[in-house]
Design an enzyme around this catalytic site. Sequence first.
Site, short mmCIF file in Angstrom:
data_model
loop_
_atom_site.label_atom_id
_atom_site.label_comp_id
_atom_site.label_asym_id
_atom_site.label_seq_id
_atom_site.Cartn_x
_atom_site.Cartn_y
_atom_site.Cartn_z
N GLY A 122 0.78 -1.22 0.00
CA GLY A 122 0.00 0.00 0.00
C GLY A 122 0.82 1.27 0.00
N CYS A 131 -19.83 7.88 -22.75
CA CYS A 131 -21.11 8.53 -22.55
C CYS A 131 -21.45 8.61 -21.06
CB CYS A 131 -22.20 7.77 -23.31
SG CYS A 131 -23.74 8.68 -23.49
N PRO A 158 4.67 -4.47 -2.23
CA PRO A 158 4.49 -3.29 -3.08
C PRO A 158 3.95 -3.69 -4.45
CG PRO A 158 6.79 -3.93 -3.06
CD PRO A 158 6.09 -4.84 -2.07
N GLY A 159 2.98 -2.95 -4.94
CA GLY A 159 2.47 -3.15 -6.29
C GLY A 159 2.48 -1.83 -7.01
#
Length: 478
Positions: free
Chosen positions: A284, A406, A332-333
């Site tokens: 995180g 849209c 960690p990512g």
Amino acid sequence: MRAHEAGALHAEGYGGPPHWLPWPSDVMELLPQLWPQTVRRDGSGRLEVGGVDVVTIAREFGTAAYVVDEEDFRARARAFREDFAAPFEAVGGVDVYYAGKAFLCSAIARWVADEGLCLDVCSGGELAVAQRAGFPAERIGLHGNNKSLAEIQQALEYGVGRIVVDSFEEIDRIAAVATELGVRAPVMVRVTVGVEAHTHEFIATAHEDQKFGFSLAGGHAAEAVERILAHPQVLDLRGLHSHIGSQIFDTSGFEVSARRLIALHAQVAERHGVHLPEMDLGGGFGIAYTSEHTPLSPRELGEQLADLVRREFKGIGDGAPGTPVPRISIEPGRAIAGPSTFTLYEVGTVKDVDLGHGLKRTYVSVDGGMSDNVRTALYDADYSCTLASRHSDAAPRLARVVGRHCESGDIVVMDEYLPDDIAAGDLIAVPGTGAYCRSLSSQYNHTPRPPVVAVRGGEARVVVRRETVDDLLALDVG
């Protein structure tokens, strides 16, 4: 809050820039903390990455496109491995698991393996990518709050190094599959430690009122440990796991989380005589999406986390019998994938809208949007961007970059200064899109998803191809 109870036009500061976005002295300036390490401008003002300019990339691969700097990705992965290894060497060791949910394809899995990291996956599909890439099974962890029997079997047959258990039902499922396969499943208990990380509600994952893990306060985590230890022939309890949230900029939440996790670790040793060999503090770690963000470096994170682990274990008798320090792991990512990638768009229209009260909004529409980056709509996330295809001496203009879908909420960049002569046909680059953009992408409005183009050493290549309309229609069997 961007609204007011009497209407948006009454909100303080409406129509102007956010407090953290200053008037730029140079609208073409690149803030280094936002961009991959090889990004620069050439003599004509074109953005280059890995020695390839974006006009060439757009011409060869089209837009919208995710452009990943391979050397930057690898360097960030190495930094986490090396900068955590040194401070944790005297603590008990550390493993770095790349969180595949941020972004995963077979090329990324191979880069992660090459750089000596482990891999965290949270579905059978992510595990299949790892298997296709030949990722070492013992360096894979499987996450997920509702793993199917098929996914558990897939993981155990491949021989993953750990499965993070998330519910009592799952304990029984894993035990049953392990019994059937004749294997002993390595498992960790995901603990909800009751820490509310200072981040968006939807990405805070350790407070009590959410779907993940076993509650520490309610005694469920301790009960999960007991249930797992009751199946020693088929379940191998490796340790405890926690994850407090995402896009976090300090380690105070980790300190509270580690203290509570370590207390449970010591309790398990005292009550059951079991010395759990692993402990996962989660990930995180935040990145800079705009100039307001000041993330910690891997070195700072490694030193601070090692210090707090050492300190907390010392509080219960570091090194004393019954309380050995387990091997720590982190996940960690975003901090690896996020800054390594930018999204390249082509401008389609530029429109000035009169808001009344002397206010005006410039809308810059691009050939992508919420189908390739839903984070602005989903999390109210802020991004930056820059004119990427040429130089401009024009004065800055406050603009809102929007997509082609849209939906009025189809916003890519809420507020940014762009050159006043921004026009159709220009290329815009949005940094920090390597994490949770392609992985959260959709085919909304039947829009094929963009390709992922990796650049390194003057060469660009596709690692995930662009979807086509034929791909969309191939799924329609009606």
